[in-house]
Design a protein around this motif. Structure first.
Motif, PDB file in Angstrom:
ATOM      1  N   GLN A  46       0.773  -1.011  -0.358  1.00  0.00           N
ATOM      2  CA  GLN A  46       0.531   0.046   0.239  1.00  0.00           C
ATOM      3  C   GLN A  46       1.080   1.212  -0.042  1.00  0.00           C
ATOM      4  N   PRO A  47       1.180   1.595  -1.178  1.00  0.00           N
ATOM      5  CA  PRO A  47       2.607   2.577  -1.562  1.00  0.00           C
ATOM      6  C   PRO A  47       1.956   4.162  -0.748  1.00  0.00           C
ATOM      7  N   GLU A  48       0.449   4.483  -0.977  1.00  0.00           N
ATOM      8  CA  GLU A  48      -1.071   5.312  -0.266  1.00  0.00           C
ATOM      9  C   GLU A  48      -0.416   5.928   0.971  1.00  0.00           C
ATOM     10  N   ALA A  49      -0.135   4.500   1.741  1.00  0.00           N
ATOM     11  CA  ALA A  49      -0.067   4.756   3.493  1.00  0.00           C
ATOM     12  C   ALA A  49       1.172   5.742   3.743  1.00  0.00           C
ATOM     13  N   VAL A  50       2.387   5.587   3.210  1.00  0.00           N
ATOM     14  CA  VAL A  50       2.728   6.766   3.815  1.00  0.00           C
ATOM     15  C   VAL A  50       2.598   8.064   3.476  1.00  0.00           C
ATOM     16  N   ALA A  51       1.383   8.437   3.239  1.00  0.00           N
ATOM     17  CA  ALA A  51       0.958   9.604   3.537  1.00  0.00           C
ATOM     18  C   ALA A  51       0.110   9.758   4.903  1.00  0.00           C
ATOM     19  N   THR A  52      -0.482   8.351   5.380  1.00  0.00           N
ATOM     20  CA  THR A  52      -1.576   8.700   5.786  1.00  0.00           C
ATOM     21  C   THR A  52      -1.107   8.951   7.538  1.00  0.00           C
ATOM     22  N   PRO A  53      -1.699   9.313   8.252  1.00  0.00           N
ATOM     23  CA  PRO A  53      -1.576   9.678   9.840  1.00  0.00           C
ATOM     24  C   PRO A  53      -0.815   8.527  10.666  1.00  0.00           C
ATOM     25  N   GLY A  54      -2.305   7.232  10.429  1.00  0.00           N
ATOM     26  CA  GLY A  54      -2.288   6.417  10.639  1.00  0.00           C
ATOM     27  C   GLY A  54      -0.675   5.570  10.980  1.00  0.00           C
ATOM     28  N   PHE A  55       0.265   5.134   9.355  1.00  0.00           N
ATOM     29  CA  PHE A  55       1.394   4.827   9.628  1.00  0.00           C
ATOM     30  C   PHE A  55       1.997   5.611   9.861  1.00  0.00           C
ATOM     31  N   GLN A  56       2.701   6.966   9.518  1.00  0.00           N
ATOM     32  CA  GLN A  56       3.362   7.924  10.125  1.00  0.00           C
ATOM     33  C   GLN A  56       3.155   7.580  11.854  1.00  0.00           C
ATOM     34  N   MET A  57       2.569   7.501  12.396  1.00  0.00           N
ATOM     35  CA  MET A  57       2.547   8.015  13.951  1.00  0.00           C
ATOM     36  C   MET A  57       2.529   6.589  14.375  1.00  0.00           C
ATOM     37  N   SER A  58       1.464   5.510  14.103  1.00  0.00           N
ATOM     38  CA  SER A  58       2.215   4.535  14.031  1.00  0.00           C
ATOM     39  C   SER A  58       4.038   3.386  14.349  1.00  0.00           C
ATOM     40  N   PHE A  59       4.297   4.141  13.438  1.00  0.00           N
ATOM     41  CA  PHE A  59       5.883   3.957  12.624  1.00  0.00           C
ATOM     42  C   PHE A  59       6.631   4.851  13.443  1.00  0.00           C
ATOM     43  N   ALA A  60       6.015   5.785  13.734  1.00  0.00           N
ATOM     44  CA  ALA A  60       7.317   6.270  14.812  1.00  0.00           C
ATOM     45  C   ALA A  60       6.914   6.394  16.012  1.00  0.00           C
ATOM     46  N   ALA A  61       6.090   6.252  16.529  1.00  0.00           N
ATOM     47  CA  ALA A  61       5.940   5.487  17.946  1.00  0.00           C
ATOM     48  C   ALA A  61       6.418   4.187  18.294  1.00  0.00           C
ATOM     49  N   THR A  62       7.170   3.824  17.481  1.00  0.00           N
ATOM     50  CA  THR A  62       7.178   2.290  17.946  1.00  0.00           C
ATOM     51  C   THR A  62       8.614   2.478  17.704  1.00  0.00           C
ATOM     52  N   LEU A  96       9.750   4.348  36.012  1.00  0.00           N
ATOM     53  CA  LEU A  96      10.573   5.462  35.165  1.00  0.00           C
ATOM     54  C   LEU A  96      10.342   4.455  33.959  1.00  0.00           C
ATOM     55  N   ILE A  97      10.586   3.546  33.977  1.00  0.00           N
ATOM     56  CA  ILE A  97      10.234   2.458  32.596  1.00  0.00           C
ATOM     57  C   ILE A  97       8.231   4.189  31.783  1.00  0.00           C
ATOM     58  N   ALA A  98       7.753   3.387  32.525  1.00  0.00           N
ATOM     59  CA  ALA A  98       6.331   3.561  31.550  1.00  0.00           C
ATOM     60  C   ALA A  98       6.120   5.246  31.382  1.00  0.00           C
ATOM     61  N   GLY A  99       6.450   5.665  31.790  1.00  0.00           N
ATOM     62  CA  GLY A  99       6.659   7.748  32.079  1.00  0.00           C
ATOM     63  C   GLY A  99       7.777   7.514  31.531  1.00  0.00           C
ATOM     64  N   MET A 100       9.053   6.789  31.020  1.00  0.00           N
ATOM     65  CA  MET A 100       9.639   7.473  29.582  1.00  0.00           C
ATOM     66  C   MET A 100       8.798   6.773  28.303  1.00  0.00           C
ATOM     67  N   ALA A 101       8.535   5.271  28.384  1.00  0.00           N
ATOM     68  CA  ALA A 101       7.805   5.404  27.286  1.00  0.00           C
ATOM     69  C   ALA A 101       6.786   5.799  26.717  1.00  0.00           C
ATOM     70  N   SER A 102       5.752   6.652  28.165  1.00  0.00           N
ATOM     71  CA  SER A 102       4.209   7.686  27.100  1.00  0.00           C
ATOM     72  C   SER A 102       5.299   8.783  26.899  1.00  0.00           C
TER      73      SER A 102
END
Length: 383
Positions: A46-62, A96-102
């Motif tokens: 799905q190359p169009e996924a690169v422009a979607t907020p879901g793709f961007q935010m999911s992979f940035a968070a991970t 500490l880990i939970a706070g830093m992860a969030s």
């Protein structure tokens, strides 16, 4: 919840796909290599996924969480320490880990949330810390036991407990979102800032040494980039609705089409409010500001053109006159007014207006989207 973070189901799907691909490729399950492979597979399908907020935010968070795990120091094992000390240290370490992860996940998704949705949750970190114990110690274990025992018909009690855990998490999120000042509206930055912020996040995640902090100012581009002044007037597509700026609010002329006015006001960092009905003279097809009202626009949304007398009343009431229909002849009262009619909207679409000295400066939707053949089909002069 996490400010601008992707939905939990989407984050879980991303993590599961990464782990599955890592097993297939015989690599460490939690690594940036596995994340890159997962992103490549998604973009291949799905190359169009690169422009979607879901793709961007999911992979940035991970990516941010994987980088945090790689940089986190290894825990030293206690030797002959009393159990109260051991459990106190482990509880402090978990907090500490939970706070830093969030914090890290929220910071990684923040630029995308601000640019795409123009909102940030001020109490997201506190809400995540409050829901983390429920998710880690109640909901997830109950779901695991319920899924394992469901084939034997014994999973219902555990799934019920998991459901109550979800209800408690939703209640905490609802409470946090309704606190005073819980949501802050942030105007969109120029389009260039989001790729710049993405490059900064990549530098922070990929580099291991002190050079990684060179990406921090880039990652903050969306937040720190200066914004221009918000428009004084906005007129919706085809002239069916309009809004004008009053301090930090956008006064909306008509209640119809709230999605468009809400999106526009948030992208400009304004709060949309309804006009005061007592300060306007309105009919089924038009609205005129009263003389004491400091509104710069009169709106005619009727599909039939106004008569000469109606047009004269519109021009006498405001500096800007918006007419949805096409007007052929203008009365003398409109000589010093900015009059926009259906022909202008067919050519340009939506328009934003800034007061520029004695006149007005316009930014049309067509200036941003470009000249597309199908967007000119409504133009009466289009051949």
């Amino acid at each position: 919840m996490i400010s601008g973070a992707p939905p939990p189901a989407e984050r879980a799907a991303t993590t599961a796909s990464i782990a599955f691909l890592a097993v297939l490729l015989n690599r460490q399950a939690v690594s940036l290599h596995a994340l890159a492979v997962a992103a490549f597979v998604v973009l291949l399908l799905q190359p169009e996924a690169v422009a979607t907020p879901g793709f961007q935010m999911s992979f940035a968070a991970t990516a941010a969480l994987v980088a945090l795990a790689a940089a986190w120091p290894k825990r030293t094992r206690e030797i002959s320490a009393p159990w109260p000390v051991v459990w106190t240290q482990r509880l402090a370490s978990w907090l500490l880990i939970a706070g830093m992860a969030s914090l890290v996940a929220g910071a990684a998704t923040g630029p995308f949330a601000m640019q795409h949705f123009n909102r940030t949750a001020m109490y997201g970190l506190a809400a995540n810390l409050a829901t983390a114990p429920i998710a880690d110690f109640i909901m997830m274990p109950a779901l695991a036991l319920g899924a394992a025992l469901e084939p034997l018909g014994l999973g219902a009690p555990f799934l019920w407990v998991a459901g109550k855990g979800v209800d408690a998490m939703l209640a905490i999120g609802h409470w946090a979102s309704n606190l005073p000042g819980a949501i802050r509206t942030i105007a969109s930055a120029p389009t260039l800032t989001l790729p710049v912020a993405f490059v900064g996040i990549l530098i922070l995640c990929i580099h291991r040494g002190p050079l990684r902090w060179l990406g921090l100012p880039l990652a903050l581009a969306v937040l720190l980039w200066p914004r221009g002044a918000a428009p004084d007037v906005w007129i919706g597509n085809a002239g069916a609705n309009a809004a004008y700026r009053q301090a930090d609010t956008a006064v909306v002329m008509r209640p119809t089409g709230p999605f468009a006015t809400d999106v526009w006001s948030r992208r400009r960092g304004l709060e949309a409010v309804a006009r005061d009905r007592e300060d306007w003279t309105c009919g089924r097809t038009h609205c005129l500001p009263d003389p004491e009202t400091e509104a710069p626009i009169a709106l005619w949304w009727g599909k039939r053109a106004p008569s000469a007398e109606q047009m004269q009343s519109l021009c006498a009431s405001a500096e800007i006159v918006s007419v949805r229909a096409i007007v052929s002849d203008l009365p003398a009262a409109c000589a010093q007014r900015l009059v926009l009619d259906g022909r202008d909207y067919a050519r340009g679409g939506t328009v934003e207006l800034w007061r520029d000295g004695a006149g007005w400066r316009a930014l049309w939707g067509s200036d941003l989207r470009g000249d597309r053949p199908w967007s000119r089909l409504g133009d009466p002069d289009f051949q």
